[in-house]
Design a protein around this motif. Structure first.
Motif, mmCIF file in Angstrom:
data_model
loop_
_atom_site.group_PDB
_atom_site.id
_atom_site.type_symbol
_atom_site.label_atom_id
_atom_site.label_comp_id
_atom_site.label_asym_id
_atom_site.label_seq_id
_atom_site.Cartn_x
_atom_site.Cartn_y
_atom_site.Cartn_z
ATOM 1 N N VAL A 144 0.844 -1.203 0.000
ATOM 2 C CA VAL A 144 0.000 0.000 0.000
ATOM 3 C C VAL A 144 0.879 1.253 0.000
ATOM 4 C CG1 VAL A 144 -1.658 1.330 1.400
ATOM 5 C CG2 VAL A 144 -2.028 -1.123 1.027
ATOM 6 N N GLN A 145 1.944 1.222 0.805
ATOM 7 C CA GLN A 145 2.840 2.397 0.851
ATOM 8 C C GLN A 145 3.519 2.616 -0.501
ATOM 9 O OE1 GLN A 145 5.221 1.478 4.262
ATOM 10 N NE2 GLN A 145 3.543 2.091 5.628
ATOM 11 N N LYS A 146 3.892 1.515 -1.150
ATOM 12 C CA LYS A 146 4.644 1.628 -2.404
ATOM 13 C C LYS A 146 3.746 2.039 -3.575
ATOM 14 C CE LYS A 146 7.883 -1.086 -5.119
ATOM 15 N NZ LYS A 146 8.281 -2.453 -5.409
ATOM 16 N N HIS A 147 2.539 1.454 -3.639
ATOM 17 C CA HIS A 147 1.723 1.635 -4.847
ATOM 18 C C HIS A 147 0.501 2.527 -4.659
ATOM 19 C CE1 HIS A 147 4.168 -1.291 -6.933
ATOM 20 N NE2 HIS A 147 4.006 -2.158 -5.943
ATOM 21 N N SER A 148 0.227 2.941 -3.433
ATOM 22 C CA SER A 148 -0.959 3.772 -3.138
ATOM 23 C C SER A 148 -2.201 3.322 -3.909
ATOM 24 C CB SER A 148 -0.693 5.241 -3.474
ATOM 25 O OG SER A 148 0.463 5.662 -2.849
ATOM 26 N N PRO A 149 -2.664 2.091 -3.715
ATOM 27 C CA PRO A 149 -3.830 1.626 -4.476
ATOM 28 C C PRO A 149 -5.055 2.499 -4.234
ATOM 29 C CG PRO A 149 -3.255 0.077 -2.723
ATOM 30 C CD PRO A 149 -2.183 1.092 -2.764
ATOM 31 N N LYS A 150 -5.795 2.728 -5.328
ATOM 32 C CA LYS A 150 -7.006 3.553 -5.203
ATOM 33 C C LYS A 150 -8.231 2.662 -5.110
ATOM 34 C CE LYS A 150 -5.176 7.724 -6.976
ATOM 35 N NZ LYS A 150 -3.848 7.262 -6.576
ATOM 36 N N LYS A 151 -8.146 1.491 -5.764
ATOM 37 C CA LYS A 151 -9.294 0.590 -5.773
ATOM 38 C C LYS A 151 -8.883 -0.741 -5.172
ATOM 39 C CE LYS A 151 -11.488 2.551 -9.803
ATOM 40 N NZ LYS A 151 -12.103 2.320 -11.085
ATOM 41 N N ALA A 152 -9.761 -1.315 -4.371
ATOM 42 C CA ALA A 152 -9.462 -2.624 -3.766
ATOM 43 C C ALA A 152 -10.647 -3.550 -3.917
ATOM 44 C CB ALA A 152 -9.126 -2.445 -2.287
ATOM 45 N N VAL A 153 -10.333 -4.827 -4.116
ATOM 46 C CA VAL A 153 -11.381 -5.864 -4.115
ATOM 47 C C VAL A 153 -11.115 -6.771 -2.925
ATOM 48 C CG1 VAL A 153 -12.051 -8.007 -5.292
ATOM 49 C CG2 VAL A 153 -11.969 -5.869 -6.567
ATOM 50 N N VAL A 154 -12.158 -7.036 -2.155
ATOM 51 C CA VAL A 154 -12.061 -8.012 -1.076
ATOM 52 C C VAL A 154 -12.889 -9.213 -1.517
ATOM 53 C CG1 VAL A 154 -12.589 -8.492 1.345
ATOM 54 C CG2 VAL A 154 -11.792 -6.212 0.667
ATOM 55 N N ILE A 155 -12.259 -10.384 -1.531
ATOM 56 C CA ILE A 155 -12.987 -11.597 -1.921
ATOM 57 C C ILE A 155 -13.379 -12.328 -0.647
ATOM 58 C CG2 ILE A 155 -12.863 -13.793 -3.175
ATOM 59 C CD1 ILE A 155 -10.829 -12.522 -5.054
ATOM 60 N N GLY A 156 -14.674 -12.467 -0.410
ATOM 61 C CA GLY A 156 -15.148 -13.177 0.783
ATOM 62 C C GLY A 156 -15.845 -12.236 1.748
ATOM 63 N N GLY A 157 -17.076 -12.582 2.083
ATOM 64 C CA GLY A 157 -17.892 -11.719 2.950
ATOM 65 C C GLY A 157 -18.074 -12.288 4.340
ATOM 66 N N GLY A 158 -17.078 -13.082 4.807
ATOM 67 C CA GLY A 158 -17.094 -13.521 6.205
ATOM 68 C C GLY A 158 -16.583 -12.369 7.067
ATOM 69 N N TYR A 159 -16.424 -12.635 8.384
ATOM 70 C CA TYR A 159 -16.106 -11.495 9.241
ATOM 71 C C TYR A 159 -14.741 -10.877 8.926
ATOM 72 C CZ TYR A 159 -13.003 -14.014 12.503
ATOM 73 O OH TYR A 159 -11.966 -14.700 13.067
ATOM 74 N N ILE A 160 -13.767 -11.699 8.496
ATOM 75 C CA ILE A 160 -12.451 -11.118 8.194
ATOM 76 C C ILE A 160 -12.536 -10.232 6.946
ATOM 77 C CG2 ILE A 160 -10.062 -11.645 7.512
ATOM 78 C CD1 ILE A 160 -10.155 -14.009 9.454
ATOM 79 N N GLY A 161 -13.228 -10.727 5.916
ATOM 80 C CA GLY A 161 -13.403 -9.917 4.702
ATOM 81 C C GLY A 161 -14.111 -8.608 5.019
ATOM 82 N N LEU A 162 -15.118 -8.669 5.871
ATOM 83 C CA LEU A 162 -15.887 -7.460 6.212
ATOM 84 C C LEU A 162 -15.030 -6.464 6.993
ATOM 85 C CD1 LEU A 162 -19.206 -9.299 7.078
ATOM 86 C CD2 LEU A 162 -18.905 -7.648 5.221
ATOM 87 N N GLU A 163 -14.243 -6.996 7.951
ATOM 88 C CA GLU A 163 -13.372 -6.089 8.726
ATOM 89 C C GLU A 163 -12.309 -5.454 7.814
ATOM 90 O OE1 GLU A 163 -13.652 -8.312 13.094
ATOM 91 O OE2 GLU A 163 -11.810 -8.478 11.949
ATOM 92 N N VAL A 164 -11.785 -6.262 6.889
ATOM 93 C CA VAL A 164 -10.768 -5.735 5.968
ATOM 94 C C VAL A 164 -11.386 -4.663 5.061
ATOM 95 C CG1 VAL A 164 -9.320 -6.334 3.973
ATOM 96 C CG2 VAL A 164 -9.263 -7.761 6.021
ATOM 97 N N ALA A 165 -12.603 -4.928 4.554
ATOM 98 C CA ALA A 165 -13.271 -3.953 3.670
ATOM 99 C C ALA A 165 -13.392 -2.607 4.379
ATOM 100 C CB ALA A 165 -14.646 -4.481 3.259
ATOM 101 N N GLU A 166 -13.828 -2.647 5.622
ATOM 102 C CA GLU A 166 -13.971 -1.390 6.376
ATOM 103 C C GLU A 166 -12.616 -0.674 6.492
ATOM 104 O OE1 GLU A 166 -15.386 -1.678 10.468
ATOM 105 O OE2 GLU A 166 -14.558 0.301 10.879
ATOM 106 N N ASN A 167 -11.584 -1.429 6.825
ATOM 107 C CA ASN A 167 -10.292 -0.789 7.090
ATOM 108 C C ASN A 167 -9.606 -0.271 5.828
ATOM 109 O OD1 ASN A 167 -9.525 -0.751 10.083
ATOM 110 N ND2 ASN A 167 -10.613 -2.689 9.799
#
Ligand code: FAD
Length: 457
Positions: A144-167
């Motif tokens: 993230v520091q190197k490439h400054s992504p603007k768009k992200a895809v999270v695969i999986g809607g379990g609790y880890i995917g949901l927490e990652v999406a928020e963050n």
């Protein structure tokens, strides 16, 4: 007496620390493959966004701290084989490549679980990650520091995917969450899943449910995710497609594996191998609501199991002081943006699969007295056995969900019936809840459905 523990995160470090307390003389060595022991994996999504700052805050104890307690914590050491007959281990030092043999009198296996990497073409592209260990979070943060992504895809809607999406959203990324099943938060009923999806959309996360990613595209770095006839541009992909227990070491040594695919242990956390206990995400336990074998990989229960395994490993399973671990209810909670989402016991689907005939009641309630500033809404659903009226499960989403779930977990643990909850004496004051807790309100509706609305025992 020489105790060896394989795996040094939640279950392993708890087992080792407990063993030390119970037996100050025992020789204790922990082998841990990752570079740090005692990692708080639960904090990793918040470390990604910087909500939790300082990597060291996620390491509860260092090898030096363990040395101070007389526990030899060898990080970057992988146990490659257990010879259960001769009580020997083959170990590799991952820093030097050196291989050596060790021996044990008692062994605790706490090899945990690992993230599943689905066989999607393109998963090996740069910018595609799973999140299990602190080292995974390090890699994501560096990317993230190197490439400054603007768009992200999270695969999986379990609790880890949901927490990652928020963050990732907190980092300013445009986040799309793709879930293969018809809804996110599949361990919950559809009412909770709908609320979670609506909340994600309200916060600006795009949700694609019922969409299976077929390919990740890009040259060296990931650039897109394709599902069905749709494709999304992306600069970063985090896969939260579930975890699987790490059992190969135990299985190869001859330990019985249970029907869930995790290591089978008895109530004293002993495996089928003499002198070998196991604890944490690598073991199968029992779901106390259904009585069926269960694999519920969670941090709090990993600690509880580790305490039992560590104690029994040094005392011996037949000793008077030996402890038992009764099983779990699968009680869990996560936060997605402003919504707390929790569950205990069985969902309606799980209860029916376990052979129960269920009656349920779901309702929205105020989270504090309606007139009190900051009063919000919370959804609660109770599920009970229509024959015995016993509470089997509860789900909640919204303000104060954590408290409601813990009340219900205690009720299921104590085998209370739904009518018992109608007159249960819970704390009330306007800043904390409505006069009748949402648990009591839902139990009253459900008791009515059971034809037992005035018979609280
Ligand atoms: P693990 O944490 O998997 O640790 C096992 C360790 O053993 C690993 O470090 C591994 O490298 C090592 N190991 C494996 N094989 C070997 C070998 N052969 N030799 C040497 N070492 C070996 N739980 C909750 O209850 N609440 C939460 O909010 C929550 N959030 C989470 C968020 C994320 C992102 C993740 C990834 C997990 C979360 N969890 C949560 C789950 C929780 O972190 C785990 O249940 C817990 O860490 C399990 O501990 P463990 O010791 O059984 O296994």
């Amino acid at each position: 007496m020489r105790l060896v523990v394989v795996g040094g995160v939640a279950a392993g470090t708890k087992a080792a620390s407990r063993a030390r307390r119970v037996d100050p003389e025992a020789e204790i060595t922990v082998y841990q493959e990752e570079p740090e022991p005692s990692i708080s994996e639960c904090g990793l999504p918040y470390f990604l966004s910087g909500t939790v700052s300082g990597r060291d805050n996620l390491i509860a104890r260092t090898p030096e701290d363990f040395a101070g307690k007389g526990i030899d914590m060898l990080v970057r050491h992988r146990v490659e084989e257990i010879d259960a007959e001769n009580k020997k281990l083959s170990v590799v030092n991952l820093n030097s490549g050196e291989r050596f043999e060790d021996h044990y009198d008692r062994l605790v296996i706490s090899t945990g679980a690992r993230a599943i990497l689905p066989p999607i073409p393109g998963v090996d592209l740069d910018g595609v990650f799973t999140l299990r260990f602190l080292t995974d979070a390090d890699k994501i943060r560096t990317y993230v520091q190197k490439h400054s992504p603007k768009k992200a895809v999270v695969i999986g809607g379990g609790y880890i995917g949901l927490e990652v999406a928020e963050n990732l959203h907190h980092l300013g990324m445009e986040v799309s969450l793709i879930e293969a099943a018809e809804r996110v938060a599949l361990a919950y009923g559809p009412e909770v899943a709908e609320r979670v999806e609506a909340h994600l959309r309200e916060k600006g996360v795009t949700v694609h449910a019922g969409a299976k990613v077929e390919e990740l595209t890009g040259d060296e770095r990931v650039r897109g995710a394709r599902f069905g006839d749709q494709s999304l541009e992306t600069d970063l992909v985090i896969i939260g497609a579930g975890v699987e227990p790490s059992v190969e070491l135990a299985e190869k040594a001859g330990a019985e594996i249970g029907e869930t695919g995790a290591i089978r242990v008895d109530r004293r956390m002993q495996t089928s191998l003499p002198g070998v206990w196991a604890a944490g995400d690598c073991v199968e336990t029992v779901n106390l609501a259904s009585g069926e074998p269960a694999w519920v990989p969670l941090g709090d229960t990993a600690n509880q199991m580790g305490r039992v395994a560590g104690t029994n490993a040094v005392l011996g399973t037949e000793s008077e002081g030996a402890l038992e671990f009764p099983g779990v209810l699968g009680t869990g909670i996560f936060k997605v943006f402003d919504m707390g989402v929790g569950k205990t016991g069985l969902s309606e689907e799980e209860a029916e699969r376990a052979g129960f005939e269920t009656v349920s009641a779901g309702m929205e309630a105020a989270s504090k007295a309606g007139y009190f500033p900051g009063s919000g809404r919370v959804f609660i659903k109770l599920i009970c056995d229509s024959k015995t009226s016993r509470l089997l499960g509860a789900e909640a989403a919204g303000d104060g969900a954590d408290k409601l779930i813990d009340v219900c977990a205690t009720a299921i643990w104590g085998r209370l019936s739904c009518p018992d909850l109608v007159n249960i004496d819970l704390a009330y004051a306007p800043p904390y809840g409505p006069a009748l807790s949402p648990v009591i309100q839902a139990a009253t509706v459900l008791s009515g459905r059971l034809g037992r609305n005035d018979k609280g025992s």
